[in-house]
Each structure stands twice: as C-alpha cells, then as structure tokens.
Design an enzyme around this catalytic site. Sequence first.
Site, PDB file in Angstrom:
ATOM      1  N   ASP A  16       0.866  -1.171   0.000  1.00 19.67           N
ATOM      2  CA  ASP A  16       0.000   0.000   0.000  1.00 19.67           C
ATOM      3  C   ASP A  16       0.906   1.225   0.000  1.00 19.67           C
ATOM      4  O   ASP A  16       1.744   1.372   0.894  1.00 19.67           O
ATOM      5  CB  ASP A  16      -0.886   0.019   1.250  1.00 19.67           C
ATOM      6  CG  ASP A  16      -1.987  -1.027   1.192  1.00 19.67           C
ATOM      7  OD1 ASP A  16      -2.288  -1.516   0.086  1.00 19.67           O
ATOM      8  OD2 ASP A  16      -2.539  -1.367   2.248  1.00 19.67           O
ATOM      9  N   ASP A 135     -13.612  -3.738  -1.740  1.00 17.78           N
ATOM     10  CA  ASP A 135     -13.458  -3.418  -0.319  1.00 17.78           C
ATOM     11  C   ASP A 135     -14.804  -3.685   0.346  1.00 17.78           C
ATOM     12  O   ASP A 135     -15.826  -3.101  -0.049  1.00 17.78           O
ATOM     13  CB  ASP A 135     -13.052  -1.960  -0.127  1.00 17.78           C
ATOM     14  CG  ASP A 135     -11.679  -1.663  -0.729  1.00 17.78           C
ATOM     15  OD1 ASP A 135     -10.911  -2.617  -0.938  1.00 17.78           O
ATOM     16  OD2 ASP A 135     -11.389  -0.485  -0.976  1.00 17.78           O
TER      17      ASP A 135
END
Length: 264
Positions: A16, A135
């Site tokens: 990330d 998500d």
Amino acid sequence: MGKRDMLSKRIIPCLDVRDGKTTKGIRFKENVDIGDPVDMARQYYETGADEIVFYDITASHEKRNIMIEVVRRVAETIFIPFSVGGGIRSVEDMRAVLLAGAEKVSVNSAAVRDPSVISKGAAAFGSQCIVLGMDILHVGEKPGIPSGYEIVIDGGRTPMGMDALQWARDGERLGAGEICLNAIDADGTREGYELTLTAMISEAVGIPVIASGGAGEPGHLVDVLTRGKADAALIASMVHYGTHTIPEIKDYLDRRGIKVRKTW
C-alpha cells in the site's frame, strides 16, 4: 478436483503506497509509513513472491491519477507478475499503467461508479489484465444486501448499499479475470482472513479469488486457501514487519499439502 484446485496457490505481498512510501494501517485507518516500495518489491521478488500488488491507497479519495513513476521503477526491478491499483478510472489510465510495466490493473471505486470500466478494459487488454478489487464490510443481512456483506469505496470511506456477492458475480460477467477481496473488518488485525466471505465468493464465481486482510501467521494462509477456497493470499504486515519470510510461509504451506511454487 476442479481446474482451479490443481493450480499452485499464490503468495502475494501487497504494497500500500501513500506519497511514494509503503504504508500500513488497521481497518484502512491509522496508516504509518514503513519503507520504500521499490526496495520492498525487490526483496519480496528475490525471496520467492509469486506476484506483487501495489495500491496507491489515496489516489481515488484524492481524485488523482496513480504515481506512474513508482510503478515504472518497481516494474524495472522485479520479474514476476505485478498488479497495480488506485485511481484507475479509464482505459487510458489502464494503458498508462500497463505501458509502465504492470501486467495487471486493479479497478475498485471507479468500477462501482461505472461498471463499463471493467468491460472496456477487458475488451482492450484481455480479461487476464483486469482485477476487480472489492473493499467489503460485514453489515449483516438487510434489504439490498442479502449476503450480509456491503461494498465500500474510496478507501473504505463510502458505503454503497451494494451486495458484495452480487457485485462479484457482476464483475465476472463484465469481464474481470480475477477478484481481490479486501475484508475491511480483518485488515491489518493479523487475526486471520475473513473465511466466510472468501468461501462464499470463491464458490460463486469461476475466476480466481485473492483473499486480502488479516494475515498474521502462516496458519492463517492455510485456513484461507483451504476452508476459504481462495486461489491466492495477499500478505502485508507479516512480511513488512519481518515476523515471517516468504520462504518460511511457503515451506509451512508445502508441509501441509498445499501446492505452492517452490523457490527455496
């Protein structure tokens, strides 16, 4: 035994990235910077990762394009499949990332807002290049969300009232070649993957499913690759902080009868 069961299970470190640095949070919050993504990608490639995933985690929320220069530097460093997501909103964005050296692009928020992004990308570059990132929050069964799992976009900021199971099926129909399930409830907790969600979606689609969120020890990967029926497992904290290595994880899986690509 189905065709998917005969393939090696993939171990995929996830980077990330925020402001050019690899970062890690818990349930998509409280992120701290932990290193240089190019150096970390090289290290994971050299120690046996099957793929690398790179997410520019604030690109969608900040409504900007991905950091293409970091993508290019990572692609020059590693020689395994490399998937990139964050801020990819069009076929032109996909083309830029693929030309910078990525093998796959991951679409998430933009695909929810405009599902044709998936079909246009698949038509332009082939389904094998298009990963649908999802998500997901567990919200319990309610009207419009019969599976009990809801799609959230913009880095976990915006609940959409969409059922995750239905969206996975729609994504496959539109041309996604792979699905990456990011379980927000498990993210960064190191307490194990979301097995119920992963198994539900793995059984519902015919394309590979990557489990993401919650890995803290090698046993968690055993659980998600068997009981969760995932084709691949994303890992982050357990390797970023040096508590485990990829060869150690693969050896653990191999000794428990899970087929992996041997690199040790």
